[in-house]
Scaffold this motif. Structure first.
Motif, PDB file in Angstrom:
ATOM      1  N   ILE A 213       0.828  -1.207   0.000  1.00 36.84           N
ATOM      2  CA  ILE A 213       0.000   0.000   0.000  1.00 36.84           C
ATOM      3  C   ILE A 213       0.858   1.250   0.000  1.00 36.84           C
ATOM      4  CG2 ILE A 213      -0.132   0.208   2.530  1.00 36.84           C
ATOM      5  CD1 ILE A 213      -3.086   0.996   2.177  1.00 36.84           C
ATOM      6  N   THR A 214       0.329   2.303  -0.601  1.00 37.79           N
ATOM      7  CA  THR A 214       0.909   3.638  -0.491  1.00 37.79           C
ATOM      8  C   THR A 214      -0.241   4.634  -0.453  1.00 37.79           C
ATOM      9  OG1 THR A 214       2.566   5.163  -1.387  1.00 37.79           O
ATOM     10  CG2 THR A 214       1.111   4.085  -2.986  1.00 37.79           C
ATOM     11  N   TRP A 215       0.070   5.874  -0.066  1.00 38.00           N
ATOM     12  CA  TRP A 215      -0.953   6.906   0.060  1.00 38.00           C
ATOM     13  C   TRP A 215      -0.563   8.130  -0.757  1.00 38.00           C
ATOM     14  CZ3 TRP A 215      -5.355   5.677   2.682  1.00 38.00           C
ATOM     15  CH2 TRP A 215      -5.285   4.566   3.525  1.00 38.00           C
ATOM     16  N   LEU A 216      -1.549   8.836  -1.262  1.00 34.12           N
ATOM     17  CA  LEU A 216      -1.302  10.017  -2.074  1.00 34.12           C
ATOM     18  C   LEU A 216      -0.812  11.184  -1.216  1.00 34.12           C
ATOM     19  CD1 LEU A 216      -4.550  10.021  -4.239  1.00 34.12           C
ATOM     20  CD2 LEU A 216      -2.281   9.228  -4.951  1.00 34.12           C
ATOM     21  N   THR A 217       0.321  11.740  -1.560  1.00 35.80           N
ATOM     22  CA  THR A 217       0.794  12.952  -0.896  1.00 35.80           C
ATOM     23  C   THR A 217       0.023  14.150  -1.432  1.00 35.80           C
ATOM     24  OG1 THR A 217       3.020  12.074  -0.562  1.00 35.80           O
ATOM     25  CG2 THR A 217       2.770  14.478  -0.524  1.00 35.80           C
ATOM     26  N   LEU A 218      -0.579  14.930  -0.516  1.00 34.69           N
ATOM     27  CA  LEU A 218      -1.326  16.129  -0.890  1.00 34.69           C
ATOM     28  C   LEU A 218      -0.622  17.327  -0.268  1.00 34.69           C
ATOM     29  CD1 LEU A 218      -4.908  14.722  -0.233  1.00 34.69           C
ATOM     30  CD2 LEU A 218      -3.822  15.024  -2.450  1.00 34.69           C
ATOM     31  N   ASP A 219       0.294  17.885  -1.001  1.00 34.81           N
ATOM     32  CA  ASP A 219       1.149  18.968  -0.504  1.00 34.81           C
ATOM     33  C   ASP A 219       0.307  20.167  -0.084  1.00 34.81           C
ATOM     34  OD1 ASP A 219       3.049  20.866   0.012  1.00 34.81           O
ATOM     35  OD2 ASP A 219       3.998  20.794  -1.966  1.00 34.81           O
ATOM     36  N   PRO A 220       0.350  20.570   1.187  1.00 27.37           N
ATOM     37  CA  PRO A 220      -0.422  21.741   1.625  1.00 27.37           C
ATOM     38  C   PRO A 220      -0.028  23.020   0.908  1.00 27.37           C
ATOM     39  CG  PRO A 220       0.356  20.462   3.510  1.00 27.37           C
ATOM     40  CD  PRO A 220       1.066  19.927   2.306  1.00 27.37           C
ATOM     41  N   GLU A 221       1.180  23.042   0.353  1.00 27.89           N
ATOM     42  CA  GLU A 221       1.641  24.243  -0.356  1.00 27.89           C
ATOM     43  C   GLU A 221       1.160  24.285  -1.800  1.00 27.89           C
ATOM     44  OE1 GLU A 221       3.078  26.704   1.277  1.00 27.89           O
ATOM     45  OE2 GLU A 221       2.792  25.414   3.040  1.00 27.89           O
ATOM     46  N   ASP A 222       0.569  23.209  -2.274  1.00 27.65           N
ATOM     47  CA  ASP A 222       0.018  23.192  -3.632  1.00 27.65           C
ATOM     48  C   ASP A 222      -1.367  23.840  -3.585  1.00 27.65           C
ATOM     49  OD1 ASP A 222      -0.944  22.692  -6.168  1.00 27.65           O
ATOM     50  OD2 ASP A 222      -0.285  20.599  -6.230  1.00 27.65           O
ATOM     51  N   LYS A 223      -1.385  25.156  -3.564  1.00 23.54           N
ATOM     52  CA  LYS A 223      -2.635  25.894  -3.386  1.00 23.54           C
ATOM     53  C   LYS A 223      -3.610  25.649  -4.528  1.00 23.54           C
ATOM     54  CE  LYS A 223      -0.923  27.701   0.345  1.00 23.54           C
ATOM     55  NZ  LYS A 223      -1.352  27.181   1.670  1.00 23.54           N
ATOM     56  N   GLU A 224      -3.100  25.551  -5.748  1.00 22.79           N
ATOM     57  CA  GLU A 224      -3.989  25.325  -6.886  1.00 22.79           C
ATOM     58  C   GLU A 224      -4.617  23.929  -6.809  1.00 22.79           C
ATOM     59  OE1 GLU A 224      -1.866  26.050 -10.463  1.00 22.79           O
ATOM     60  OE2 GLU A 224      -1.713  28.218 -10.141  1.00 22.79           O
ATOM     61  N   GLY A 225      -3.802  22.939  -6.403  1.00 19.30           N
ATOM     62  CA  GLY A 225      -4.337  21.593  -6.250  1.00 19.30           C
ATOM     63  C   GLY A 225      -5.424  21.545  -5.197  1.00 19.30           C
ATOM     64  N   TYR A 235     -15.444  20.033   2.189  1.00 20.05           N
ATOM     65  CA  TYR A 235     -15.322  19.576   3.574  1.00 20.05           C
ATOM     66  C   TYR A 235     -13.961  18.976   3.889  1.00 20.05           C
ATOM     67  CZ  TYR A 235     -17.074  15.812   0.633  1.00 20.05           C
ATOM     68  OH  TYR A 235     -17.280  14.952  -0.412  1.00 20.05           O
ATOM     69  N   PHE A 236     -13.094  18.832   2.884  1.00 22.29           N
ATOM     70  CA  PHE A 236     -11.742  18.318   3.110  1.00 22.29           C
ATOM     71  C   PHE A 236     -10.823  19.398   3.667  1.00 22.29           C
ATOM     72  CE2 PHE A 236     -12.897  14.944   0.105  1.00 22.29           C
ATOM     73  CZ  PHE A 236     -12.249  13.846   0.651  1.00 22.29           C
ATOM     74  N   GLN A 237      -9.784  18.949   4.372  1.00 20.56           N
ATOM     75  CA  GLN A 237      -8.748  19.859   4.851  1.00 20.56           C
ATOM     76  C   GLN A 237      -7.416  19.126   4.873  1.00 20.56           C
ATOM     77  OE1 GLN A 237     -10.699  20.451   8.660  1.00 20.56           O
ATOM     78  NE2 GLN A 237      -9.122  19.268   9.717  1.00 20.56           N
ATOM     79  N   PRO A 238      -6.297  19.851   4.706  1.00 24.48           N
ATOM     80  CA  PRO A 238      -4.979  19.200   4.815  1.00 24.48           C
ATOM     81  C   PRO A 238      -4.819  18.593   6.202  1.00 24.48           C
ATOM     82  CG  PRO A 238      -4.770  21.400   3.864  1.00 24.48           C
ATOM     83  CD  PRO A 238      -6.172  21.285   4.384  1.00 24.48           C
ATOM     84  N   HIS A 239      -4.117  17.468   6.264  1.00 25.41           N
ATOM     85  CA  HIS A 239      -3.998  16.785   7.552  1.00 25.41           C
ATOM     86  C   HIS A 239      -2.715  15.963   7.586  1.00 25.41           C
ATOM     87  CE1 HIS A 239      -5.560  15.468  11.347  1.00 25.41           C
ATOM     88  NE2 HIS A 239      -5.683  14.198  10.999  1.00 25.41           N
ATOM     89  N   LYS A 240      -1.976  16.085   8.685  1.00 25.32           N
ATOM     90  CA  LYS A 240      -0.815  15.227   8.918  1.00 25.32           C
ATOM     91  C   LYS A 240      -1.313  13.976   9.615  1.00 25.32           C
ATOM     92  CE  LYS A 240       3.734  15.070  11.150  1.00 25.32           C
ATOM     93  NZ  LYS A 240       4.702  15.813  11.979  1.00 25.32           N
ATOM     94  N   VAL A 241      -1.294  12.874   8.889  1.00 30.27           N
ATOM     95  CA  VAL A 241      -1.884  11.623   9.356  1.00 30.27           C
ATOM     96  C   VAL A 241      -0.814  10.763  10.007  1.00 30.27           C
ATOM     97  CG1 VAL A 241      -3.207   9.598   8.666  1.00 30.27           C
ATOM     98  CG2 VAL A 241      -3.528  11.778   7.453  1.00 30.27           C
ATOM     99  N   TRP A 253       1.891  10.499   7.044  1.00 31.03           N
ATOM    100  CA  TRP A 253       1.447  10.746   5.672  1.00 31.03           C
ATOM    101  C   TRP A 253       0.873  12.158   5.610  1.00 31.03           C
ATOM    102  CZ3 TRP A 253      -4.204   9.358   4.631  1.00 31.03           C
ATOM    103  CH2 TRP A 253      -4.620   9.870   3.394  1.00 31.03           C
ATOM    104  N   ILE A 254       1.359  12.961   4.694  1.00 32.48           N
ATOM    105  CA  ILE A 254       0.841  14.313   4.494  1.00 32.48           C
ATOM    106  C   ILE A 254      -0.316  14.197   3.514  1.00 32.48           C
ATOM    107  CG2 ILE A 254       1.379  16.692   3.862  1.00 32.48           C
ATOM    108  CD1 ILE A 254       2.854  15.549   6.332  1.00 32.48           C
ATOM    109  N   GLY A 255      -1.525  14.162   4.062  1.00 31.59           N
ATOM    110  CA  GLY A 255      -2.684  13.884   3.233  1.00 31.59           C
ATOM    111  C   GLY A 255      -3.861  14.783   3.531  1.00 31.59           C
ATOM    112  N   SER A 256      -5.026  14.175   3.759  1.00 28.73           N
ATOM    113  CA  SER A 256      -6.255  14.937   3.913  1.00 28.73           C
ATOM    114  C   SER A 256      -7.194  14.220   4.874  1.00 28.73           C
ATOM    115  CB  SER A 256      -6.942  15.096   2.552  1.00 28.73           C
ATOM    116  OG  SER A 256      -7.179  13.819   1.962  1.00 28.73           O
TER     117      SER A 256
END
Length: 384
Positions: A213-225, A235-241, A253-256
């Motif tokens: 398994i792996t998880w998608l990295t959702l960079d908090p600095e990727d404002k456009e993403g 209802y999503f928010q950046p989250h350090k899991v 995991w830097i995700g959501s």
């Protein structure tokens, strides 16, 4: 992700059950029913742990009716077969009357929050570890699971694709009849992803399989993403899991994330029942916090007091009693209650008229009426 009425069983209404012995102001029926996610889910495991607490402390038998999709979880709540649902984000869709709830048999639901879990887990797409994927941009051309009858999971997946500037047209959509089957499909090499909560059983099974398994990295600095993601699912928010399959405090995991489960009832649910449940979740926290992954999210300090679905009135009164309520929270609550009433009134007006017999046309007409009513009140429709 998200209807508390009289006493009921999970599979059938228990007529006029006797009350269990109460302690510290908790008055619950001997048998209490609720719906939840399937038996392999984190939400189900958490409700089992709450059931153990209710049995041991209050003599209450919690009957959990597992559902593989939003329809099977929400229908018993809508029809009063159970008073409580440990729902996912579908509780929000139901309150808004969108997606699968835009059909003539549904419409906006008078859903109110009892409590939610916002913990160390995350919510996103779990990905098979044997393909070259690090972030949503890498999902192009991959086999992506789509769950029949589960708008919540599918919209979550769509939001992750949007982060990577992708749509369903950019991937191979693989359909499954339920959440559990999607993970079986990944392990069987029929698909590459499934939307989930990181602490659920499905990801654990995938992690232990040959695919890993792996998880998608959702960079908090990727404002456009993130803007693209929130345009699809606000209802999503950046989250350090730090909890989940292949995830730890040392290897986060830097995700959501967003609240899951969302324990909800109807607005007209019995005040005593709702008050008792929020007391149990809040005041008995130390007794169940370690009993299942994600239970830490029910702590009072982890509650989002200004989210997207209003609290039940009995919950508001409880928070006032314990001094955990502010004028800002009340203003937000009032706005959400007003929004809910606008949606319910608009639905009544729309369905009282000459509505289209075609299902797609019916939904389109409702969504147009819904958006117009909210905009007239100065509110963002979010969904169109």
């Amino acid at each position: 992700m998200f209807n508390l009425k009289r006493s009921v069983m999970a599979l059938a209404l228990a007529s006029a059950p006797a009350l269990a012995l109460s302690a510290e102001g908790v008055d619950l029926p001997n048998t209490l029913g609720m719906t939840a996610y399937g038996t392999s889910s984190a939400g189900y495991a958490q409700m089992v742990s709450i059931g153990n607490l209710l049995q041991n402390e209050y003599g209450v038998s919690l009957r959990i009716l597992p559902g593989e999709n939003d329809v099977s979880r929400m229908t018993p709540l809508k029809t009063d077969r159970v008073p409580v649902c440990a729902c996912g984000i579908a509780a929000y869709y139901g309150a808004e009357g969108v997606l699968m709830f835009a059909g003539e048999n549904w419409g906006p639901q008078p859903i109110r929050v009892i409590t939610t879990s916002i913990a160390s887990f995350g919510l996103s797409i779990a990905v098979a570890g044997d393909i070259d994927v690090e972030d949503p941009y890498d999902l192009k051309g991959k086999r992506i699971s789509w769950i029949r009858g589960d708008d919540a999971l599918n919209l979550g997946t769509e939001a992750m694709l949007a982060f990577g500037d992708l749509t369903w047209d950019d991937v191979e959509r693989v359909e499954f009849p339920g959440y559990g089957r999607a993970f079986e499909g990944i392990i069987a090499n029929q698909s590459d992803t499934a939307f989930t909560v990181s602490v659920a059983g499905g990801p654990q099974q995938l992690a232990a399989s040959p695919r890993g398994i792996t998880w998608l990295t959702l960079d908090p600095e990727d404002k456009e993403g993130w803007q693209r993601l929130n345009d699809v699912a606000p209802y999503f928010q950046p989250h350090k899991v730090t909890s989940g399959a292949g995830i730890s405090k040392d290897d986060p995991w830097i995700g959501s994330s967003y609240p899951y489960p969302i324990v909800v009832a109807n607005a007209d649910a019995d005040d005593t029942l709702v008050n008792s449940l929020v007391k149990v979740f809040t005041e008995d926290y130390d007794k169940y916090k370690d009993a299942a992954p994600g239970n830490a999210g029910y702590a009072l300090e982890n509650q989002n007091m200004q989210w997207v679905v209003p609290f039940h009135d009995a919950v508001v009164e409880y928070y006032k009693e314990i001094g955990h309520w502010t004028d800002e929270m009340q203003a937000h609550q009032d706005m959400l209650v007003k929004r809910q009433q606008i949606l319910l009134d608009t639905w009544d007006e729309y369905t009282a008229g000459d509505t289209p017999s075609d299902e797609d046309a019916f939904k389109a007409g409702w969504m147009e009426a819904r958006a117009a009513a909210l905009e007239e009140a100065g509110m963002n429709p979010v969904f169109r």
